[in-house]
Design an enzyme around this catalytic site. Structure first.
Site, PDB file in Angstrom:
ATOM      1  N   CYS A  14       8.031   4.902   5.562  1.00 53.14           N
ATOM      2  CA  CYS A  14       6.878   5.820   5.539  1.00 53.14           C
ATOM      3  C   CYS A  14       7.239   7.172   6.116  1.00 53.14           C
ATOM      4  CB  CYS A  14       5.732   5.291   6.403  1.00 53.14           C
ATOM      5  SG  CYS A  14       5.185   3.676   5.943  1.00 53.14           S
ATOM      6  N   ARG A  61      -2.297   5.509  -4.662  1.00 54.84           N
ATOM      7  CA  ARG A  61      -2.367   5.074  -3.256  1.00 54.84           C
ATOM      8  C   ARG A  61      -2.389   6.286  -2.324  1.00 54.84           C
ATOM      9  NH1 ARG A  61       0.622   2.694   1.359  1.00 54.84           N
ATOM     10  NH2 ARG A  61      -0.323   0.678   1.768  1.00 54.84           N
TER      11      ARG A  61
HETATM   12  P1  XMP Z   1       7.837  -2.041   6.751  1.00 56.37           P
HETATM   13  O1  XMP Z   1       8.033  -1.394   8.094  1.00 56.37           O
HETATM   14  O2  XMP Z   1       7.661  -3.514   6.861  1.00 56.37           O
HETATM   15  O3  XMP Z   1       6.467  -1.438   6.203  1.00 56.37           O
HETATM   16  O4  XMP Z   1       8.919  -1.670   5.807  1.00 56.37           O
HETATM   17  C1  XMP Z   1       5.902  -1.819   4.990  1.00 56.37           C
HETATM   18  C2  XMP Z   1       4.528  -1.183   4.821  1.00 56.37           C
HETATM   19  O5  XMP Z   1       4.630   0.239   4.715  1.00 56.37           O
HETATM   20  C3  XMP Z   1       3.527   0.739   3.947  1.00 56.37           C
HETATM   21  N1  XMP Z   1       4.076   1.614   2.911  1.00 56.37           N
HETATM   22  C4  XMP Z   1       4.133   2.951   2.996  1.00 56.37           C
HETATM   23  N2  XMP Z   1       3.640   3.804   3.917  1.00 56.37           N
HETATM   24  N3  XMP Z   1       4.510   5.612   2.679  1.00 56.37           N
HETATM   25  C5  XMP Z   1       3.823   5.146   3.752  1.00 56.37           C
HETATM   26  O6  XMP Z   1       3.370   5.950   4.573  1.00 56.37           O
HETATM   27  C6  XMP Z   1       5.016   4.815   1.702  1.00 56.37           C
HETATM   28  O7  XMP Z   1       5.632   5.290   0.748  1.00 56.37           O
HETATM   29  C7  XMP Z   1       4.805   3.421   1.869  1.00 56.37           C
HETATM   30  N4  XMP Z   1       5.115   2.361   1.097  1.00 56.37           N
HETATM   31  C8  XMP Z   1       4.670   1.260   1.770  1.00 56.37           C
HETATM   32  C9  XMP Z   1       2.807  -0.454   3.368  1.00 56.37           C
HETATM   33  O8  XMP Z   1       1.631  -0.624   4.117  1.00 56.37           O
HETATM   34  C10 XMP Z   1       3.804  -1.569   3.566  1.00 56.37           C
HETATM   35  O9  XMP Z   1       3.205  -2.841   3.649  1.00 56.37           O
END
Ligand code: XMP
Length: 497
Positions: free
Chosen positions: A308, A407
């Site tokens: 993120c 999203r």
């Molecule tokens: P981890 O830390 O497990 O997090 O890799 C996965 C979660 O991150 C969110 N997610 C995103 N958040 N930009 C964001 O700000 C993105 O591009 C993105 N893609 C996923 C999502 O909630 C996921 O479960």
């Protein structure tokens, strides 16, 4: 007159995983004694508190099946057409259906030769014999045919079949079915209705397969539980997913605390059978507001994820332990489960999320790079890697059906080219890690160990008993291995990058 300075001086202190440790407490609990079952939504329980991220490099049917077998839950991502997402949901639902409903049968008047040919073509070892009304009158298997030693194969099936068929009904449980199969030395049990009409068939192989996954989570028909992601305004997709049998629909937005989303989800909820999770949010106020949509679960996390960039690009977010605890304080009063989504790097982080009120965690990076995660394997310098990318990354917003755009509220203009998109995520690779079940095993091992230190034998007790200590950066650096060069990699510890 301190309108602006107050914004700084009166700002809340907020914290995340590395700011705290769980305090060891008096315990009579061994890790092997703890139970990890938990609520993931008001109507569904899991046998372990792990949910996989709805991301196109993490969860399709293969990951969802693997997690359901372990006792967790996969959320199918939505960077797919409605038809493709529905197909993924169905693959999970039909992955381990005990009763095969499309049964190949034979009539008693056909020949033994016909029976043998069907068995050869279909690669099966027996056929229920049914009359013109689909009533089971016998069963013919290779065992009945073998003693004929190829002679008079033109005789009728009724002359060679076994007449006393051991059948079961739709509500026979697996243990009884297995006992019956062993006692009668049969490999297949026709499933019949009250008047002996054929309904399906259950094989010994499928029963044994089911017993192998005794911790699996299933719906009331014995099928694996599955969740699927949906945009907050995509009613057509929500209905299709519900019709396809998705137990839970995870409404997936980077900012769930929006008036139009709350309204739309409240409406959606009335039209679908599935439980509905809504997210993501990060504050108590957001929890109060979205609970008005009468949802079944809440997903927490604005910007903690490993891929993120929301907190950097938009400057917005709440460190994850504070976000989870403030939402859990509200949600617990409503009896609505909380899922801590993102930012988990070690099993200890899962324990901390549960300690501050989460009922389950959602993980992306820890499950990315497994055999079950979608995507090609690449090899660099002799090591295997798989792609992992944020749903707000350029790649996810321009690939698939571009669900990432929606999203992150970037849908204005369908032909918007990539130079006009403002990503909130990055793309990269993670090392290939083998089977997801092994990752889950290590994560749950660490969690059980934590619960042993706390003296909590259930997740409810973890909520009640776990106390935290606030630590300094020095406390965290002391916590990681130090003053050593690691020579053998551990399956549950990798130094921070
Ligand atoms: P981890 O830390 O497990 O997090 O890799 C996965 C979660 O991150 C969110 N997610 C995103 N958040 N930009 C964001 O700000 C993105 O591009 C993105 N893609 C996923 C999502 O909630 C996921 O479960």
């Amino acid at each position: 007159m301190s309108k602006y300075t107050d914004k700084l001086t009166k700002a809340e202190d907020t914290y995340t995983f590395d700011d705290f440790l769980i305090k060891p407490g008096l315990s009579s609990i061994e890790p092997k004694d703890v139970t990890l079952n938990t609520k993931v939504s008001t109507n569904y329980d899991l046998n372990l508190p792990v949910v996989s991220s709805a991301m196109d490099t993490v969860t399709e049917s293969s990951m969802a099946i693997s997690l359901a077998r372990e006792g967790g839950l996969g959320v199918i991502h939505r960077n797919l057409t409605i038809e493709q997402e529905v197909k993924e949901v169905k693959k999970v639902k039909y992955a381990n259906e005990l009763t095969v409903r499309e049964v190949i049968t034979i009539s008693p008047d056909e020949t033994v030769e016909d029976a043998q040919e069907i068995m050869d073509i279909e690669e099966i070892s027996g056929l229920p014999v049914v009359d013109d009304n689909d009533i089971v009158v016998g069963i013919i298997s290779r065992r009945d045919i073998k003693p004929l030693r190829g002679k008079r194969l033109n005789r009728k099936v009724s002359e060679a079949m076994t007449h006393n068929v051991v059948t079961i009904s739709e509500d026979t449980d697996t243990e009884t079915a297995l006992d019956l199969a062993y006692e009668n030395k049969v490999e297949r049990l026709p499933v019949v209705s009250d008047n002996n009409e054929i309904v399906g068939i259950v094989t010994m192989k499928d029963i044994l397969e089911r017993k192998k996954y005794s911790n699996a989570v299933r719906d009331k028909n014995g099928r694996y539980l599955v969740a699927a992601a949906c945009g907050p305004f995509d009613m057509e997709r929500a209905m299709a997913l519900s019709d396809a049998g998705a137990d839970i629909i995870a409404i997936d937005s980077a900012h769930g605390h929006k008036t139009d989303i709350i309204e739309s989800v409240r409406e959606m909820n009335k039209n679908v059978e599935s439980d509905v999770l809504l997210g993501n949010i990060a504050t108590a106020k957001a929890a109060e507001d979205i609970l008005k949509a009468e949802i079944n679960g809440i997903k927490v996390g604005i910007g903690p994820g490993s891929i993120c960039t929301t907190r950097i690009v938009a400057g917005v977010g709440v460190p994850q332990l504070s976000a989870v605890s403030s939402v859990a304080d509200v949600a617990e009063d409503y009896g609505v489960p909380v899922i801590a989504d993102g930012g988990l790097r070690y099993s200890g982080d899962i324990a901390k999320a549960l300690a501050v009120g989460a009922n389950a965690v959602m993980i992306g990076s820890l499950l990315a790079g497994t055999t079950e995660s979608p995507g090609e394997m690449t090899i660099r310098n002799g090591r295997k890697f798989k792609q992992y990318r944020g749903m707000g990354s350029l790649g996810a917003m321009t690939g698939g059906v571009g669900a990432g755009k929606d999203r992150y509220f970037q849908n204005s203009g369908s032909n918007m080219n990539s130079t006009k998109l403002v990503p909130e995520g990055i793309e990269g690779v993670v090392p290939y890690k083998g089977e997801a079940s092994q990752i889950v095993y290590q994560l749950m091992g660490g969690l059980k160990s934590s619960m042993g230190y706390v003296g909590a034998k259930s997740i409810d007790e973890m909520h009640e008993k776990a106390e935290l200590v606030h630590i300094t950066p020095n406390g965290m650096s002391e916590s990681h291995p130090h003053d050593i060069t690691i020579t053998n990699e551990s399956p549950n510890y990798h130094p921070r990058q």
